[in-house]
Design a protein around this motif. Structure first.
Motif, PDB file in Angstrom:
ATOM      1  N   SER A  35       0.980  -1.288   0.148  1.00  0.00           N
ATOM      2  CA  SER A  35       0.228  -0.041   0.044  1.00  0.00           C
ATOM      3  C   SER A  35       1.035   1.187  -0.087  1.00  0.00           C
ATOM      4  CB  SER A  35      -0.844   0.004   1.296  1.00  0.00           C
ATOM      5  OG  SER A  35      -0.126   0.077   2.328  1.00  0.00           O
ATOM      6  N   ALA A  36       0.314   2.241  -0.846  1.00  0.00           N
ATOM      7  CA  ALA A  36       1.104   3.355  -0.689  1.00  0.00           C
ATOM      8  C   ALA A  36      -0.040   4.497  -0.981  1.00  0.00           C
ATOM      9  CB  ALA A  36       2.074   3.552  -1.899  1.00  0.00           C
ATOM     10  N   THR A  37      -0.220   5.349   0.251  1.00  0.00           N
ATOM     11  CA  THR A  37      -1.371   6.171   0.048  1.00  0.00           C
ATOM     12  C   THR A  37      -0.843   7.671   0.817  1.00  0.00           C
ATOM     13  OG1 THR A  37      -2.327   5.379   2.239  1.00  0.00           O
ATOM     14  CG2 THR A  37      -3.161   4.447   0.061  1.00  0.00           C
ATOM     15  N   PRO A  38      -1.763   8.649   0.568  1.00  0.00           N
ATOM     16  CA  PRO A  38      -1.280   9.765   1.165  1.00  0.00           C
ATOM     17  C   PRO A  38      -1.542   9.774   2.932  1.00  0.00           C
ATOM     18  CG  PRO A  38      -2.550  10.270  -0.872  1.00  0.00           C
ATOM     19  CD  PRO A  38      -2.598   8.906  -0.734  1.00  0.00           C
ATOM     20  N   ASP A  39      -0.989  10.500   3.618  1.00  0.00           N
ATOM     21  CA  ASP A  39      -1.251  10.544   5.027  1.00  0.00           C
ATOM     22  C   ASP A  39      -2.358  11.301   5.355  1.00  0.00           C
ATOM     23  OD1 ASP A  39      -1.075  10.570   7.827  1.00  0.00           O
ATOM     24  OD2 ASP A  39       0.866  10.075   7.942  1.00  0.00           O
ATOM     25  N   PRO A  40      -3.362  10.923   5.851  1.00  0.00           N
ATOM     26  CA  PRO A  40      -4.592  12.035   6.234  1.00  0.00           C
ATOM     27  C   PRO A  40      -3.930  12.870   7.187  1.00  0.00           C
ATOM     28  CG  PRO A  40      -4.966   9.680   6.640  1.00  0.00           C
ATOM     29  CD  PRO A  40      -3.743   9.369   6.132  1.00  0.00           C
ATOM     30  N   VAL A  41      -3.162  12.513   8.039  1.00  0.00           N
ATOM     31  CA  VAL A  41      -2.747  13.387   9.418  1.00  0.00           C
ATOM     32  C   VAL A  41      -1.730  14.203   8.883  1.00  0.00           C
ATOM     33  CG1 VAL A  41      -2.306  13.151  11.471  1.00  0.00           C
ATOM     34  CG2 VAL A  41      -3.825  11.603  10.821  1.00  0.00           C
ATOM     35  N   GLY A  44       2.275  16.393   3.187  1.00  0.00           N
ATOM     36  CA  GLY A  44       3.539  15.814   2.479  1.00  0.00           C
ATOM     37  C   GLY A  44       3.907  14.836   2.847  1.00  0.00           C
ATOM     38  N   HIS A  45       3.224  13.789   3.525  1.00  0.00           N
ATOM     39  CA  HIS A  45       3.754  12.339   4.033  1.00  0.00           C
ATOM     40  C   HIS A  45       2.775  11.338   3.270  1.00  0.00           C
ATOM     41  CE1 HIS A  45       6.037  14.665   6.953  1.00  0.00           C
ATOM     42  NE2 HIS A  45       6.457  13.527   7.449  1.00  0.00           N
ATOM     43  N   TRP A  46       3.459  10.323   3.091  1.00  0.00           N
ATOM     44  CA  TRP A  46       2.716   9.231   2.290  1.00  0.00           C
ATOM     45  C   TRP A  46       2.775   7.962   3.444  1.00  0.00           C
ATOM     46  CZ3 TRP A  46       0.523   8.188  -2.714  1.00  0.00           C
ATOM     47  CH2 TRP A  46       0.392   9.461  -3.536  1.00  0.00           C
ATOM     48  N   LEU A  47       1.805   6.873   3.388  1.00  0.00           N
ATOM     49  CA  LEU A  47       1.994   5.873   4.370  1.00  0.00           C
ATOM     50  C   LEU A  47       2.184   4.717   3.691  1.00  0.00           C
ATOM     51  CD1 LEU A  47      -1.547   6.307   6.216  1.00  0.00           C
ATOM     52  CD2 LEU A  47       0.815   6.913   7.122  1.00  0.00           C
ATOM     53  N   LEU A  48       3.322   4.318   3.818  1.00  0.00           N
ATOM     54  CA  LEU A  48       3.973   2.903   2.866  1.00  0.00           C
ATOM     55  C   LEU A  48       4.054   1.901   3.775  1.00  0.00           C
ATOM     56  CD1 LEU A  48       7.032   4.900   1.199  1.00  0.00           C
ATOM     57  CD2 LEU A  48       4.633   5.029   0.463  1.00  0.00           C
ATOM     58  N   ARG A  49       3.704   0.565   3.130  1.00  0.00           N
ATOM     59  CA  ARG A  49       3.858  -0.673   3.847  1.00  0.00           C
ATOM     60  C   ARG A  49       4.133  -1.640   2.641  1.00  0.00           C
ATOM     61  NH1 ARG A  49       0.889  -5.446   5.270  1.00  0.00           N
ATOM     62  NH2 ARG A  49       1.511  -6.065   7.078  1.00  0.00           N
ATOM     63  N   ALA A  50       5.251  -2.274   2.896  1.00  0.00           N
ATOM     64  CA  ALA A  50       5.868  -3.330   2.115  1.00  0.00           C
ATOM     65  C   ALA A  50       5.403  -4.683   2.056  1.00  0.00           C
ATOM     66  CB  ALA A  50       7.427  -3.667   2.381  1.00  0.00           C
ATOM     67  N   GLY A  51       5.118  -5.256   1.000  1.00  0.00           N
ATOM     68  CA  GLY A  51       4.555  -6.634   0.826  1.00  0.00           C
ATOM     69  C   GLY A  51       5.414  -7.886   0.592  1.00  0.00           C
TER      70      GLY A  51
END
Length: 415
Positions: A35-41, A44-51
């Motif tokens: 997953s790679a989505t903009p951080d709602p909080v 200028g940050h993105w939430l990244l999680r590796a698979g």
């Protein structure tokens, strides 16, 4: 200003990292992360999680994203080396190991391994061979290409269109090695000492022309003359081709983001199926990888078990195996996998099916399916779950697969 690397762990926690909108969208569209989505909080940050993909990529206009594997890097490259050259590794698991140096990151280990393999290949000098050359020249050499001479020059001479066999270092083998070296030099995260050694190998291979990007790799043939080249060719061709070592696409991916990733799901599947196929040969059995079948009578719902064990003549299926790069749940049950295994057994008319996991709390579990009794022993279909501990030494991993091969052979002998 130097942008710091983003370090993620395979199937690790989600991290909020500073990332520009363009770089974030490029990373999200590449599909290399779970997953790679903009951080709602945080702006200028993105939430990244590796698979399941591990390695490193350079994001255009952004940082280098490094994904660390759960499996030790030396073990990861043992799996890769075995899948590329199972006959050599099966005789002695120590020979199946790929030299990754002291690096615990995928890209440095890969660059080191390839450079060492190429250095060993060139130990006796650069391989030369005959290549057919067609060119326009001022003097006649070799044979005259009469049709081209008439078409291009209307029969006038010189120049002349000629063809001849040249003894040169511009062979398919050297082209593959040179192109792999050049690709590694473009990867992010290659250590300085390894980069310098790779540049030296590139100079040694300077007489070989680089491959044209996007074209199919040359088909080299194993022979006595290129025997020293073969380990390096198998590893470098897997990198350049962007495919798995054995039969599935996307196990080794070379991405437009300028990097190198290995899909652990596909790599584990390749290793298990190739290793089992080699072990089953010792019992006089054959194995088909990705054997195509249909779930329904109309042939509309396709299914491809990872490995179908058959009798020596290849006609009768006797067992089915599916590899899963997963860790079992607390209760040991992965229901969807069991349903899938039952479907395979039903379609193939088998009394049991086997699932092989990358880790688990028990070496083996067995589930007897209700409502399926009907065999001569009155038992129902049995679904087995096996755990393969990838933290063990290579010989221990192969020993576990030999044991499973023995059980499959016993099933074939006493269906």
């Amino acid at each position: 200003m130097t942008v710091p690397d983003v370090v993620l762990r395979e199937y690790g926690p989600t991290l909020s990292v500073p990332l520009g909108a363009e770089a974030g969208r490029a990373l999200a569209s590449a599909g290399i992360l779970q997953s790679a989505t903009p951080d709602p909080v945080r702006d200028g940050h993105w939430l990244l999680r590796a698979g399941s993909r591990v390695g490193a990529v350079r994001v255009p206009g952004g940082p280098v994203v490094r994904i660390m594997p759960k499996t030790p890097v030396s073990r990861l490259f043992f799996l890769l080396g075995f899948s590329l050259d199972p006959a050599r590794a099966w005789r002695d698991s120590k020979e199946g190991r790929v030299d990754t140096g002291a690096y615990d990151d995928v890209v440095p280990a890969l660059a080191h391994a390839v450079e060492r393999q190429i250095d060993a290949a060139l130990r006796r000098g650069v391989l030369q061979g005959y290549r057919e050359v067609e060119e326009t020249a001022l003097v006649l050499r070799g044979r005259l290409r009469e049709a081209e001479q008439i078409r291009r020059h209307f029969g006038r001479t010189p120049p002349v269109e000629i063809g001849y066999d040249a003894y040169t270092a511009d062979t398919d083998e050297n082209r593959i090695l040179r192109s792999a070296v050049e690709q590694l030099l473009r990867l992010p995260g290659v250590p300085g000492p390894v980069r310098r050694r790779l540049a030296h190998q590139c100079v040694r291979l300077a007489d070989a022309l680089p491959l044209i990007p996007g074209q199919e790799l040359p088909r080299w043939r194993p022979s006595r003359l290129n025997s020293l080249y073969q380990p390096a060719l198998r590893l470098t061709a897997a990198i350049l081709r962007g495919t798995s070592p054995e039969h599935r696409p996307d196990a080794v991916e070379s991405l437009a983001l300028d990097g190198f990733l290995i899909d652990m799901n596909k790599l584990f599947e390749d290793f298990v199926t190739v290793a089992l196929r080699e072990a089953l040969r010792e019992h006089g059995l054959t194995a088909r990888l990705q054997d195509p079948h249909h779930l329904d009578a109309a042939g509309l719902v396709g299914m491809r078990p990872d490995l179908v064990v058959r009798t020596g003549d290849g006609c009768t299926p006797v067992a089915v195996v599916d590899a899963k790069y997963k860790v079992e749940k607390a209760d040991g049950l992965l229901n969807a996998d069991l349903y899938q295994a039952l479907a395979y057994a039903t379609v193939l008319g088998l009394r049991e099916a086997h699932l092989v996991y990358a880790a688990g709390r028990q070496p083996e579990r067995c589930h007897e399916v209700r409502g399926t009794a009907g065999g001569r022993d009155g038992r129902g279909v049995r679904l087995y779950q096996h755990s393969l501990d990838l933290t063990r030494e290579p010989e221990g991993i192969l020993s576990g697969l030999r044991e499973l091969a023995g059980k499959l052979a016993a099933t074939a002998a006493h269906p």
